[in-house]
Motif scaffolding. Sequence first.
Motif, short mmCIF file in Angstrom:
data_model
loop_
_atom_site.label_atom_id
_atom_site.label_comp_id
_atom_site.label_asym_id
_atom_site.label_seq_id
_atom_site.Cartn_x
_atom_site.Cartn_y
_atom_site.Cartn_z
N ASN A 24 43.03 20.78 20.90
CA ASN A 24 42.67 19.73 19.94
C ASN A 24 42.40 20.32 18.56
O ASN A 24 42.86 19.80 17.55
N ASP A 69 41.50 22.56 26.51
CA ASP A 69 41.71 21.26 25.87
C ASP A 69 41.08 21.23 24.48
O ASP A 69 41.69 20.74 23.52
N TYR A 70 39.88 21.75 24.36
CA TYR A 70 39.20 21.79 23.07
C TYR A 70 39.99 22.62 22.06
O TYR A 70 40.20 22.21 20.92
N CYS A 111 45.58 21.40 16.86
CA CYS A 111 46.34 20.24 16.37
C CYS A 111 45.70 19.68 15.10
O CYS A 111 46.41 19.34 14.15
N GLY A 165 46.76 16.16 20.27
CA GLY A 165 45.59 16.30 19.43
C GLY A 165 44.51 15.28 19.69
O GLY A 165 43.74 14.95 18.81
N GLY A 166 44.45 14.76 20.91
CA GLY A 166 43.40 13.82 21.28
C GLY A 166 43.69 12.38 20.91
O GLY A 166 42.82 11.53 20.98
N HIS A 203 50.89 18.89 23.02
CA HIS A 203 49.58 18.27 22.98
C HIS A 203 49.52 17.31 21.80
O HIS A 203 50.00 17.62 20.72
#
Length: 87
Positions: A55, A51-52, A58, A85-86, A83
């Motif tokens: 992010n 996930d990191y 992105c 990008g948070g 994704h």
Amino acid sequence: MGKLEDGNLELSDRQTARIDEIHNAVFEMCKVLTENSDLEWDMYYIGDIADYAANVMCLMGNKVRYPAIVTDGEGKQYIEEYHNGGE
């Protein structure tokens, strides 16, 4: 963003294979970083690192295909292929 749906969604075999590909790559990277070829597979750290990384990529302006089932504020589910990008 994918189409909003009622009920439970499932990722396709292609989407699941993509997630497996990402998680396997993260696990291999962790073995290299720790110099431990016997490192235990653990989604606790593999998922967080994936996930990191998604992010960060992105934020750097890259398009990241990391399929996920998302639930909106009204409880409706949809599939995002890329994704966000948070956001």
